[in-house]
Design a protein around this motif. Structure first.
Motif, PDB file in Angstrom:
ATOM      1  N   ALA A   1      72.276   0.194 -48.245  1.00  7.09           N
ATOM      2  CA  ALA A   1      71.143  -0.426 -47.256  1.00  7.09           C
ATOM      3  C   ALA A   1      71.746  -0.953 -45.917  1.00  7.09           C
ATOM      4  N   LYS A   2      73.293  -1.378 -46.158  1.00 11.27           N
ATOM      5  CA  LYS A   2      73.658  -1.778 -44.850  1.00 11.27           C
ATOM      6  C   LYS A   2      74.001  -0.767 -43.935  1.00 11.27           C
ATOM      7  N   LYS A   3      74.641   0.285 -44.421  1.00 15.13           N
ATOM      8  CA  LYS A   3      74.781   1.431 -43.509  1.00 15.13           C
ATOM      9  C   LYS A   3      73.573   2.007 -43.050  1.00 15.13           C
TER      10      LYS A   3
ATOM     11  N   LEU B   1      72.621 -10.068 -38.852  1.00 13.60           N
ATOM     12  CA  LEU B   1      73.043 -11.692 -38.582  1.00 13.60           C
ATOM     13  C   LEU B   1      73.666 -12.233 -40.002  1.00 13.60           C
ATOM     14  N   GLU B   2      74.219 -13.426 -39.751  1.00 14.78           N
ATOM     15  CA  GLU B   2      74.879 -14.142 -40.901  1.00 14.78           C
ATOM     16  C   GLU B   2      74.146 -14.254 -42.083  1.00 14.78           C
TER      17      GLU B   2
ATOM     18  N   ASN C   1      70.640 -10.159 -43.596  1.00 18.62           N
ATOM     19  CA  ASN C   1      69.787 -10.451 -42.654  1.00 18.62           C
ATOM     20  C   ASN C   1      70.047  -9.754 -41.388  1.00 18.62           C
ATOM     21  N   TYR C   2      68.744  -9.040 -40.650  1.00 22.68           N
ATOM     22  CA  TYR C   2      68.728  -8.680 -39.537  1.00 22.68           C
ATOM     23  C   TYR C   2      67.801  -8.976 -38.524  1.00 22.68           C
ATOM     24  N   GLN C   3      68.190  -9.272 -37.141  1.00 26.66           N
ATOM     25  CA  GLN C   3      67.299  -9.600 -36.048  1.00 26.66           C
ATOM     26  C   GLN C   3      66.762  -8.227 -35.698  1.00 26.66           C
ATOM     27  N   SER C   4      65.453  -8.458 -35.523  1.00 29.45           N
ATOM     28  CA  SER C   4      64.509  -7.312 -35.318  1.00 29.45           C
ATOM     29  C   SER C   4      63.452  -7.613 -33.976  1.00 29.45           C
TER      30      SER C   4
ATOM     31  N   SER D   1      61.740 -10.800 -34.843  1.00 32.92           N
ATOM     32  CA  SER D   1      61.588 -11.146 -36.199  1.00 32.92           C
ATOM     33  C   SER D   1      62.807 -10.954 -36.804  1.00 32.92           C
ATOM     34  N   THR D   2      62.887 -11.290 -38.066  1.00 33.01           N
ATOM     35  CA  THR D   2      64.054 -10.954 -39.089  1.00 33.01           C
ATOM     36  C   THR D   2      63.548 -10.029 -40.154  1.00 33.01           C
ATOM     37  N   VAL D   3      64.391  -9.006 -40.722  1.00 31.75           N
ATOM     38  CA  VAL D   3      64.378  -8.192 -41.612  1.00 31.75           C
ATOM     39  C   VAL D   3      65.351  -8.929 -42.740  1.00 31.75           C
ATOM     40  N   VAL D   4      64.950  -9.105 -43.799  1.00 33.43           N
ATOM     41  CA  VAL D   4      65.674  -9.451 -44.954  1.00 33.43           C
ATOM     42  C   VAL D   4      65.774  -8.465 -45.836  1.00 33.43           C
TER      43      VAL D   4
END
Length: 118
Positions: free
Chosen positions: A12-14, A25-26, A34-37, A40-43
């Motif tokens: 998933a990370k890749k 994100l941390e 966690n991702y910044q998009s 918004s955030t994508v978990v």
């Protein structure tokens, strides 16, 4: 916020970082990303139920960059889904109605993701 279940956090990370280009994100947990998009955030988290949702898991409004983003995703190996959707016609890999363009694709776990131009 979109919350997306996956089976393998490394796969998933890749995908979410390299293929989709989301900014990491941390995270305080090994099994949660966690991702910044945009605003918004994508978990993304590990779950035995990953990929069982038969509906769209997350949607991104990409505006005028729609065609460019589709080309970049295709170049990275993303395969777009083709659906029979009322009121939309398929033009290449995009579903179109008037000024609307939308495209659906899946992550490695089969979660359905969507981009659109408006």
């Amino acid at each position: 916020m979109a919350t997306i279940a996956v089976r393998n956090i490394d796969v998933a990370k890749k995908f979410y970082e390299r293929t989709l280009g989301l900014q990491a994100l941390e995270s305080s947990e090994e099994s949660v990303l966690n991702y910044q998009s945009g605003a918004s955030t994508v978990v993304v988290y590990v779950s035995p139920h990953a990929g069982t949702n038969k509906a769209t898991s997350a949607t991104w409004e990409v505006g005028d960059e729609f065609d460019t983003i589709m080309q970049k995703l295709k170049a990275k190996g993303v395969t777009f889904e083709h659906y029979d959707l009322p009121g939309l016609t398929l033009q290449g890999d995009a579903h179109v109605a008037g000024d609307f363009k939308g495209a659906w694709f899946k992550d490695p776990d089969g979660n359905i993701l969507h981009i659109f131009n408006q």
